[in-house]
Design an enzyme around this catalytic site. Sequence first.
Site, PDB file in Angstrom:
ATOM      1  N   CYS A  75       0.826  -1.215   0.000  1.00  0.00           N
ATOM      2  CA  CYS A  75       0.000   0.000   0.000  1.00  0.00           C
ATOM      3  C   CYS A  75       0.860   1.264   0.000  1.00  0.00           C
ATOM      4  O   CYS A  75       1.733   1.417   0.856  1.00  0.00           O
ATOM      5  CB  CYS A  75      -0.891  -0.028   1.243  1.00  0.00           C
ATOM      6  SG  CYS A  75      -1.737   1.525   1.579  1.00  0.00           S
ATOM      7  N   TRP A 118      -7.604  -6.200   5.996  1.00  0.00           N
ATOM      8  CA  TRP A 118      -6.264  -6.737   5.781  1.00  0.00           C
ATOM      9  C   TRP A 118      -6.001  -7.816   6.832  1.00  0.00           C
ATOM     10  O   TRP A 118      -6.439  -7.706   7.975  1.00  0.00           O
ATOM     11  CB  TRP A 118      -5.221  -5.629   5.933  1.00  0.00           C
ATOM     12  CG  TRP A 118      -5.332  -4.516   4.951  1.00  0.00           C
ATOM     13  CD1 TRP A 118      -6.207  -3.466   4.996  1.00  0.00           C
ATOM     14  CD2 TRP A 118      -4.525  -4.313   3.781  1.00  0.00           C
ATOM     15  NE1 TRP A 118      -5.993  -2.635   3.925  1.00  0.00           N
ATOM     16  CE2 TRP A 118      -4.963  -3.118   3.161  1.00  0.00           C
ATOM     17  CE3 TRP A 118      -3.469  -5.027   3.209  1.00  0.00           C
ATOM     18  CZ2 TRP A 118      -4.386  -2.624   1.996  1.00  0.00           C
ATOM     19  CZ3 TRP A 118      -2.891  -4.535   2.050  1.00  0.00           C
ATOM     20  CH2 TRP A 118      -3.354  -3.347   1.448  1.00  0.00           C
ATOM     21  N   THR A 122      -8.566   0.443   7.041  1.00  0.00           N
ATOM     22  CA  THR A 122      -7.413   0.860   6.244  1.00  0.00           C
ATOM     23  C   THR A 122      -6.101   0.654   6.993  1.00  0.00           C
ATOM     24  O   THR A 122      -6.067   0.533   8.219  1.00  0.00           O
ATOM     25  CB  THR A 122      -7.532   2.354   5.883  1.00  0.00           C
ATOM     26  OG1 THR A 122      -7.557   3.142   7.096  1.00  0.00           O
ATOM     27  CG2 THR A 122      -8.794   2.628   5.079  1.00  0.00           C
ATOM     28  N   VAL A 123      -5.033   0.585   6.222  1.00  0.00           N
ATOM     29  CA  VAL A 123      -3.672   0.705   6.739  1.00  0.00           C
ATOM     30  C   VAL A 123      -3.049   1.923   6.050  1.00  0.00           C
ATOM     31  O   VAL A 123      -3.460   2.268   4.949  1.00  0.00           O
ATOM     32  CB  VAL A 123      -2.826  -0.560   6.444  1.00  0.00           C
ATOM     33  CG1 VAL A 123      -3.324  -1.734   7.249  1.00  0.00           C
ATOM     34  CG2 VAL A 123      -2.804  -0.904   4.964  1.00  0.00           C
ATOM     35  N   TYR A 129      -5.494   6.898  -8.706  1.00  0.00           N
ATOM     36  CA  TYR A 129      -6.705   6.171  -8.339  1.00  0.00           C
ATOM     37  C   TYR A 129      -7.926   6.749  -9.049  1.00  0.00           C
ATOM     38  O   TYR A 129      -8.849   6.012  -9.428  1.00  0.00           O
ATOM     39  CB  TYR A 129      -6.916   6.216  -6.820  1.00  0.00           C
ATOM     40  CG  TYR A 129      -5.993   5.304  -6.057  1.00  0.00           C
ATOM     41  CD1 TYR A 129      -6.391   4.020  -5.697  1.00  0.00           C
ATOM     42  CD2 TYR A 129      -4.721   5.725  -5.684  1.00  0.00           C
ATOM     43  CE1 TYR A 129      -5.549   3.176  -4.997  1.00  0.00           C
ATOM     44  CE2 TYR A 129      -3.860   4.889  -4.986  1.00  0.00           C
ATOM     45  CZ  TYR A 129      -4.282   3.616  -4.643  1.00  0.00           C
ATOM     46  OH  TYR A 129      -3.439   2.781  -3.962  1.00  0.00           O
TER      47      TYR A 129
END
Length: 324
Positions: free
Chosen positions: A49, A82, A116-117, A180
């Site tokens: 990521c 994740w 999220t991370v 993105y």
Amino acid sequence: MSNEGGVYSIPGQEFSRDTTYITTRITADGRDGFPVEPGRYRLVAARACPWANRTIIVRRLLGLDDVLSLGLTGPTHDKNSWTFDLDPDGLDPVLGIERIQEAYLARDPHYPRGITVPVIVDTTTGKVVTNDYAQMTLDLSTEWREHHRPGAPDLYPEHLRAEMDPIMRRIYTEVNNGVYRCGFAGSQEAYDDAYDRLWTALDWLEDRLATRRFLVGDTLTEADVRLFTTLVRFDAVYHGHFKCNRSKLTEMPVLWAYARDLFQTPGFGDTVDFDQIKAHYYVVHSDINPSGIVPKGPDLAGWTTPHGRESLGGRPFGDGTPPG
């Protein structure tokens, strides 16, 4: 882990990132209830990521390895979370959980947003403290300063912030998130607009970096970290998978040399895993790559070739030193 992916491209719509994060901060004075304490917190990130890669780079540059532990998820995830599939038994060895989602739900059992991370978890409670990745790295540079290694760079110097902040905003909107907006565009019109904005910004950066080694000042800063994590993924992922295909990075002489300069600087290239990067994008985004096939290319050998950027002057670490 389920292989069911999320939906990333919505027909007829442009991509709009949810930027509502958990904004609790870990600070030297503990004003949000979370004081900086060596060993208390765990940074959970993924090498795949780009947003998480930032935190891995900054942690390494500042020498916080022994102060802030690092947990790494695998490169793929399902629509929920994740997972720690790189670890023995699929459990994070410190937090003892299979999914980072568990730390989010420990803080808020009804957490309504994306899991999220990067994320920082309080190991004393197992609860998420923050997933605000943009503030997270700035705080590592400023609030954690007492614990930086000797010779650590100042990645957010006060005298450069007025110049840095608008540059970093433009890099975020047009480049970091711009790729993105291309890849997840749900209409031709949305894609065309995103594509034009991205290449306008990359041309601006090509011009800016033609006469200076780094984005701001004559040393590495947070601005360089933020741009690098997109550039290093460009040819491997964004050029083809996200249709950002006017040029490859290797066809933009200034940005290609700049990216190689950073890649070869301790703290940057040694945090990059191209196999994980490609696995993440091509497997997880099943709505835009339904076959799940991960491309074998491109040839990545060029990242270690001479870049010649030393001729522009500048010193990556100023009066400091590279990380060990």
